[in-house]
Structures are given as structure tokens and as C-alpha cells.
Design a protein around this motif. Sequence first.
Motif, PDB file in Angstrom:
ATOM      1  N   GLU A  69       0.444  -1.087  -0.126  1.00 54.07           N
ATOM      2  CA  GLU A  69       0.450   0.098  -0.565  1.00 54.07           C
ATOM      3  C   GLU A  69       0.723   0.965  -0.632  1.00 54.07           C
ATOM      4  O   GLU A  69       1.615   1.342   0.709  1.00 54.07           O
ATOM      5  CB  GLU A  69      -0.402   0.244   1.313  1.00 54.07           C
ATOM      6  CG  GLU A  69      -1.991   1.127   1.087  1.00 54.07           C
ATOM      7  CD  GLU A  69      -2.901   1.183   2.655  1.00 54.07           C
ATOM      8  OE1 GLU A  69      -3.402   2.346   2.632  1.00 54.07           O
ATOM      9  OE2 GLU A  69      -2.848   0.215   3.154  1.00 54.07           O
TER      10      GLU A  69
ATOM     11  N   LYS B 235      -2.941  -0.677   7.840  1.00 53.54           N
ATOM     12  CA  LYS B 235      -4.087  -0.142   7.289  1.00 53.54           C
ATOM     13  C   LYS B 235      -4.374   1.280   7.444  1.00 53.54           C
ATOM     14  O   LYS B 235      -4.127   1.619   7.671  1.00 53.54           O
ATOM     15  CB  LYS B 235      -5.405  -1.177   7.830  1.00 53.54           C
ATOM     16  CG  LYS B 235      -5.267  -2.493   7.635  1.00 53.54           C
ATOM     17  CD  LYS B 235      -7.304  -2.924   7.850  1.00 53.54           C
ATOM     18  CE  LYS B 235      -7.108  -4.304   7.629  1.00 53.54           C
ATOM     19  NZ  LYS B 235      -8.754  -4.607   8.600  1.00 53.54           N
ATOM     20  N   LYS B 236      -5.274   1.246   6.046  1.00 51.28           N
ATOM     21  CA  LYS B 236      -5.409   2.529   5.493  1.00 51.28           C
ATOM     22  C   LYS B 236      -4.144   4.106   5.733  1.00 51.28           C
ATOM     23  O   LYS B 236      -4.732   4.766   6.594  1.00 51.28           O
ATOM     24  CB  LYS B 236      -6.471   2.622   6.582  1.00 51.28           C
ATOM     25  CG  LYS B 236      -7.733   2.053   6.092  1.00 51.28           C
ATOM     26  CD  LYS B 236      -9.105   2.368   6.515  1.00 51.28           C
ATOM     27  CE  LYS B 236     -10.259   1.602   5.832  1.00 51.28           C
ATOM     28  NZ  LYS B 236     -11.230   1.288   6.798  1.00 51.28           N
TER      29      LYS B 236
ATOM     30  N   THR C 139      -2.901   7.448   6.144  1.00 53.58           N
ATOM     31  CA  THR C 139      -4.173   8.535   5.534  1.00 53.58           C
ATOM     32  C   THR C 139      -3.427   9.857   5.911  1.00 53.58           C
ATOM     33  O   THR C 139      -2.199  10.047   6.736  1.00 53.58           O
ATOM     34  CB  THR C 139      -5.731   9.169   6.584  1.00 53.58           C
ATOM     35  OG1 THR C 139      -6.078   7.215   5.645  1.00 53.58           O
ATOM     36  CG2 THR C 139      -6.491  10.099   6.369  1.00 53.58           C
TER      37      THR C 139
ATOM     38  N   ASP D 192     -10.854  -0.215  13.034  1.00 53.86           N
ATOM     39  CA  ASP D 192     -10.256  -0.442  10.919  1.00 53.86           C
ATOM     40  C   ASP D 192     -10.910   0.173  10.294  1.00 53.86           C
ATOM     41  O   ASP D 192     -10.620  -0.246   8.918  1.00 53.86           O
ATOM     42  CB  ASP D 192      -9.601  -1.716  10.736  1.00 53.86           C
ATOM     43  CG  ASP D 192      -9.952  -2.839  11.408  1.00 53.86           C
ATOM     44  OD1 ASP D 192     -10.261  -3.363  11.989  1.00 53.86           O
ATOM     45  OD2 ASP D 192      -9.956  -3.223  10.058  1.00 53.86           O
TER      46      ASP D 192
ATOM     47  N   ASN E  98     -13.133   5.310   8.832  1.00 53.27           N
ATOM     48  CA  ASN E  98     -12.484   6.079   7.847  1.00 53.27           C
ATOM     49  C   ASN E  98     -11.529   6.823   8.628  1.00 53.27           C
ATOM     50  O   ASN E  98     -12.590   7.734   9.421  1.00 53.27           O
ATOM     51  CB  ASN E  98     -13.398   6.280   6.478  1.00 53.27           C
ATOM     52  CG  ASN E  98     -13.789   5.872   5.153  1.00 53.27           C
ATOM     53  OD1 ASN E  98     -13.450   4.694   5.066  1.00 53.27           O
ATOM     54  ND2 ASN E  98     -15.346   6.208   5.254  1.00 53.27           N
TER      55      ASN E  98
END
Length: 960
Positions: free
Chosen positions: A201, A247-248, A250, A304, A307
Amino acid sequence: MKTKISLFSIFMLFMFFQATAQKKPLTHDVYDDWKSLQSTTISNDGNWTAYRISPQVGDGILEIKSLTNNKTYTIDRVGRYSFSKNSDFVVATVSPEYEKEHALKLKKTASAKMPKDSLFIVNLKSGEIKKIARVKNYQLSSESTEWIAWSHETPEEEKAKKEEGEKSEEAKKPKSKSKGTELVLYNMVSGNESRFEGVVEYELTEKGNYLYFEKDEADSLNPAGVFAFNTKSGKEVTLNSGLKDYKKLTTTEDGEQLVFFATNSDKKDDQYFSLMHWKAGSNEAKIIADTTTAGVPNNWMVSDNSNLRFSESGKRLYFGTAPRPVKYAYEEDSTMLDSERPAVDVWSYNDPYIQPMQKLRANRDKNKTYDVMMDLKSMKMVQLGTPYLENIYIDAENDRDFVLATDDQSYRVQSTWDTQQPRDYYKVDVNTGKAKLLMQAGRGFMSLSPEGNYLTWYDPEVENWFVMDVATETTRNLTEGIDVSFANELHDSPSMAGSYGSAGWSEKDAAFFVNDRFDIWKVDPKGKVAPENVTNGFGRKSNISFRYQSLNRDDKFISMKAPVLLSATHEWTMQDGFYTANLSKAANPTKVVMEDVSFGRLIKAEDSDRVIFTKSTYEDFGELYVANSYKMDGLKKLTNVGAQEDPYNWGTAELIQFNSLEDGEEMQAILYKPENFDPNKKYPMIVYFYERRTNSLHSHPSPAPSASTINIPYYVSNDYLVLVPDIKYQLGYPGPSAYNHVVPAANAVVNMGFVDKSKMAIQGQSWGGYQVAYLVTKTNMFAAGGAGAPVVNMTSAYGGVRWGSGMSRMFQYEKTQSRLGGTLWETPSRYIDNSPLFRMDEVNTPLFIMHNDEDGSVPWYQGIEYYMALRRLQKPSWLVVYNGEDHNLVQRKNRKDLSIRMGQFFDHYLKGAPMPEWMANGLPATLKGRTLGYELVDETNSTVEGEGASLMKEKTKGNN
């Protein structure tokens, strides 16, 4: 001289008829290669435009065209593409050749050996194109002129070895556990690049100052982790490593902060994630929220599934928490076999949602999170959402002291029969999490003004706009006393009428702009200045609907200092165009352009006044145009995709008038004629309808396989007339309303003298399909009918379920499209009188029915009820069912099949063409997948034959 002109005119008319007579009709074979214009855009400096010209099946092209000279770049097979911030580069993904890929699929080629996408980077100044193979995806910095990052596919040889299990010495070495691939950061200006292995990612910041990426574990020496690469210094920093999952990723808008979820557990059913934060200059990322953080409710966790969002300032972070999973003793009982556990659904009368809706919502409800705000300076966390206040509306652009929230839980039961359910509105303090009720059982949708001073909404119960002062919580009716309606004036169902919407706010929340049917009104939220019609009533006087058009996506306010652009549509002639107006005071708008066309949305260059747009009519393809500004100066046509239509007999579209049998009101319909139309000829005609459709007069449909309805260009090209009338409905009488408009519209065309009234048909899908089913019980004027997914029995349909949404069908009949205006037990006669099933013995019209076995909108059993009744009465009828398909066909193979069968059906009954095999002799289940039965048969020798006869025909004459 008059004689010479007359002879010349005759000669020119003769030449015209010669030219049109030579044009060929459209066939079903043209669909795949028929091209459309897609993904039109303009560079920020306004000097370039780009667009894709793509066939329905196969390889399209991307054209990048200079708007200042004759330079054009053409690239085949482009999917996604982007202009760089400075307009110097275009980045595009290039797909494998369709035919080669298709051939490999026929050979059942392994996925590792299938060709992959490439990435092209086009330098618009030099013309140089950099090509990169096997690219999975890319990110282009929106605010940087230099940086792009892309992720590669797994190397072909490595993936092939894994799939084929090669036992070479290389393959015997310890293999990396990583599922990541190579990530490349590339500077488009300097040509420098950096490469990173094992990346799963990544996130390239908008300004291009950082590239953040996650690696998964390759081996014991290369654990999973999250890393930051500073594009200015060229240094890589490890933000965190050694955990099991991340994860994610941002970032803030400036790229200087990063947050992500992380866990050290690899048990998917029992993972607890921490929220980690890193700020430029820090040595490593730190945990800022987990199950132990103050503010997380007891027995809750950081989720998780939520958002991650920074506020625009970067001072706040929004994420979500959720209750920890509960495990019940029953599900943990290891002494029971699965075969011993009952499989049961319990439907309770007071469930908020019925079971089908619960099932469709199950994953969403299981993964439900509740919003949290964290102040990134104090690191204080405030829980905003709760199970009793689920819906929080976060405005990330502003760091206000409150957010808006809604709750509809008290009203969910009534959603079974009323989709216009109310909701309670709250103001939630972001510093304390305390919620204060603002409005109970509100019917409107509250919207916050740009500066946060006011809440506005339209209340459909009283058909007025309201405003609430956020500071004082006082409410005012903004439109009370104005002598025009702000509710939809054409609304004709038992539900509450919606509004025409609002245009926005002026600077500092000084004025709010709302639309009526035609004009725009400026209203003072404080109530000190009287409402003012700023388009001066010109719209209503001229029958033109004006709507504000923002050309700059970052505009938050409507200018009160300079003229703004308004779209304009004439409601009777369907002319389309643009006007300008100064909305600070009442004045007639100034016309820019008004034509008998349909204009597409104007797209303005970010740093230039130049605009691009499409315009179309039924006769003319919607080509792309450029103008130097919205005033349409320097207008230039850019494309010529419509040239593909030149060899074909196309058609024309015109408005005709007829009078409703209901109340004599003058109504309109669109009449489509072949391009080589001869007024002295008698034509077959198909009438298609669905609510009101005349506003599509200038749309330009493409020949395409049908998802459910007739393809108008195909039928018109093949010498049919097509009529599309508007229908106005009377409450409680949807069937008679259809009759009162479709029949006089058809007769109006018959009276023009060029329709064979014995060769007319009707066709519709869904609501249109119902009306077809109803009409053929009331009139024999149509030689054939096509009904797609029709409701024929409103009494059984009323208590059914829309399986696609899980909703009860009650609302459909009581409140919305079916327009019966009451329950089955309150108005039983309406349900019976409007249901065609109860008068099947009166049907004398041959019918082609499509109803698919996974229809999520109209229950399949409605089509079965229809077919069974017609079969019992031995009425000529065919039911076509596409397996696994929903309300409208999705799979192209099925769309093509429907197009052919529906065309053969209408050709037989309206043109006297022979029946195809599937109509004459059926298509037995034993022949499914072995033949399609398209070939035409000699009906003089045809009988309804059994399977053996069909098989014998198959052997003797062949089939497709």
C-alpha cells in the motif's frame, strides 16, 4: 428564373432522396464497434484537451489535442489518464490488446501469463513518451509538477514459478512471504527515480513532498512496516515496523502528517487495532488511540473499519470506534454439529427493518463504526457518535465547535410503507460530545451554510424553505408569502412533493438562493430584507428554467459582484443554453446562447477561462467543442465521432402535441422518423413510454444492445416510427392515466396519415411494462406488445419484497410510482381495477415478456403470474427469462440476445416477417445452450412441434 430555381430544387431533392436511399439500416452487428466519446477533460492551463473514443467492445484511443496549434497525440487502449498540475505531462494506463487477450482466454491461459497494463508518461512539450510495463496502478500528485508513483505487478517469471511449481535451484531457495511488489517514485522533470520492494500500500501526497508506503513481512530480517520517503531530501524513514498488519495510510492536505491502523495480532476474528500518528520531524509514529485511550467507551475499541479523515487545517482527526465483538455461548458450543443447529429467521412485527433488509445490511451493521474527533494538539479524544446517534455529518473543511447529527431509529418501522420517513436533528458539541435536539420528526434535509451560521431545509409537508440561526436556534420560514410554489409543480403521486433545490449562499452567509420551477430567489436568512426574484420572473414568463452553474470546483459562494452563469432550458420547445445574471439584484438574465440542442456540462480550465462541452441533437452526435470562455467566443468543434453514422439511415426527432383524454390538457410526445422518411408511405409504429420523457428530445442515443427497452436508433433506422408520449397521472388511477395519454398520442400520429394503424405496437419496462400489460386489457389497437418486468397483480405485489433493497413493496403502491394512495384494505378496488391479471381474458394482443429470475425490483413471480394466465387462455405470448440477471440486463451476451428476439417479435407482427424458430416451436430445456433458434421458419408448414422435430430440423438445416 423561377422555373430554373424550381428545376434546381427538384434536382437537389432528387439527389437527397438518392443519397438517403443508399444509406443502409442499422443491424445488430454494429453494436460492438460503435464508438462513444468518454472522459473529456481540459488541462489546467487550458491549452490541451483529452478524451477517449471507445467502441462498446474492443480497443479505444486517447486523443490529446492542443487547443493552441495543430498538435495531437494519439494513444491506443487507454483506460485511466491524468494531466499533471502544470499541464506539461499526461499519464495514462494502457491495456493489453482486446483481441490478443480474448484469444489467450479462449486457450485458458494462466493468469501469470496474461498480459498486464502498461503506463505511459507523455511529455507534451517534447513529445517524448516514457513506457513502463506491468503496472498495477499509479498516483499522480495533484499539487506537484514533478512526482508520480506507480506499483508494479508481480514479475512474470516469479509468478509463473509459483503457479507452475518449478523445482529449479532458484525455486528451492527460501521464498519471500511478501505479497507486495515493487513501488517506483519517478520525477517527470529530472527523470530521477527511487524503487522500493515488497510494497502493498502507498500514498503519494498531494504536494509530492512525501511518499508513504507499507511493506508486509518478507522474512525474519525484513519485517512489515510503514515508511516515509522525503522527496526533497531523498531520505527514507521507518515510521513503525515489526507488527502484523497495517491499514489505511492517510495524510493531511500538506502531507506533513500521516495516520494509519496497526495491529500485532494475526487472528482475523480477534484483532484489536491501534491508531498511529506521525508528524514530519518525529523519529517514529506513535499510538494515539487504542482500547486504553481515555474517551473510548468501556468494552469498545478503535475500529479499522472506519475511515480516517484529517480536517483541512490538519488540527483534527476523525475516525471511528465500535463495541468489541460479543461471542455467544451458543455459537461457541463445540458439542453440536452444524447439522444439529436450526436454520431459522424470526420476523417480528416491531423490528426496525424487516428480515430481508436486515440480511442485506448485516455486514454493514456488523462493521458499523461511530465517529470520533481527536484534537491533534491536546490529543483529547471526543466520542461523537453512539448507537443512539449513528449518523454524524462531518465538515472536514472547517474546525467548528459542533457537528450536525441525525437519528431515525424511532421511525424505521414506518419505512416499510413510507420512504419519506422523518428524522431527528441534533447539534453535537465536538469538545464534549454532548448532543442537543434541534428538530424532532423533521421531514427535510438540513444543510449547513458555508460559514456555519445557519441551517436550511425544505419541508415537503408545508412546501416551504426554512432557516435556523445556529447561535440562537430560532427558526424562520424563508418562502412563506411568496406567490409561487417551491414544490415540484408536476408532482403527481400520493407522496409529498420535493423542491427544486437551492443554488447556494453568497459570501459571509449574507443571502441564500433557492429555485422555483423557473426562477432563482434571493432570501435573507435574518428576515430583514424581503425575498427577491433575482431572475426577475423572466424564467416563468419565458417558460425557461434557470439554474446556477459553478465553473470553479473550489467556489464556496455565489458571487454578488460579477455576473454568474446560468443554465437555461425551455420547458416546451426543449431548447437548451446558457444565460448570465448578476444575482445581487432583480434583473432579466442576459442570453449567451440558446439552441435546439442539448448542451453537456461546461468544464472550465482551472487556470484559464477556456471551457469544453458537448452539444447534441437526436440527429447530431454529441461532439466535443471548445470556447475561449463561457460566453462562447472562439467556438471550435474538436471531434468528429459522429462520422460513423454517415453510412446509415439515421433519423429525426420532433415534438408533437396531443390532448389528454383525462382533462383535455395539451401534452407532448417525441416522434422519431427514419432519415429517409416518406410522408406518402404507411409506416409501422412502436410506442414506448415511461413517465415524462420529452426532455430527452435532443439526446443522442447510440445503437446498443438492449438492457430492457427498444433501442430507438435501431428501430428508426429499420423503417419504424417510434413515439414517446408524456404521461400525467391521476391519483388512484395509474392504468387509466396511461390509457388517457398513450392512446390519444398514438391516434394523433395516425391522423397525420403516414402510420399503418393495423401495425402499431407498445413496449415498456418495469413501470412501463405494467402499463403495457394494463393497456392490452383495454384496447385492441396494438398489433403487439412488449412488457419487461411487469407487475400484473397489485394485490400480490403489494405484500412482496424488493429483494434488491430488502424493502417492503408497500410504499410503491401507497406513496410513490404506482400512485394508489392507500393500503390494500383501505382501497381494495383500486388494487383490483388497476391490476391487468383480473382481465386476462380480454387480451387479444400478442405479447413478448421479459422477466429475469433474480429481479430485485419487481418479483419474478409477477412475470410468472402473467405468463401462466396467458398460457391458460392460449393467448400468443412468450416469456424470456435470463438466468442470474436482475431487473435490467447487465451481461452483454444477454443484451444482444434480447435485442435480436425483441426485434424478430416486432418484425413478425408489424412487418409480416416469418416467425423465428424460438417463436414458432419454442426452445426446449434439452436444447438450452445448444441452439438459439434465431433462424426464420416457413409458417405455412409450421406447427407447434415437439423436441424431436426440432432436433431433426437442427440436423437437416443447421442452426447457430
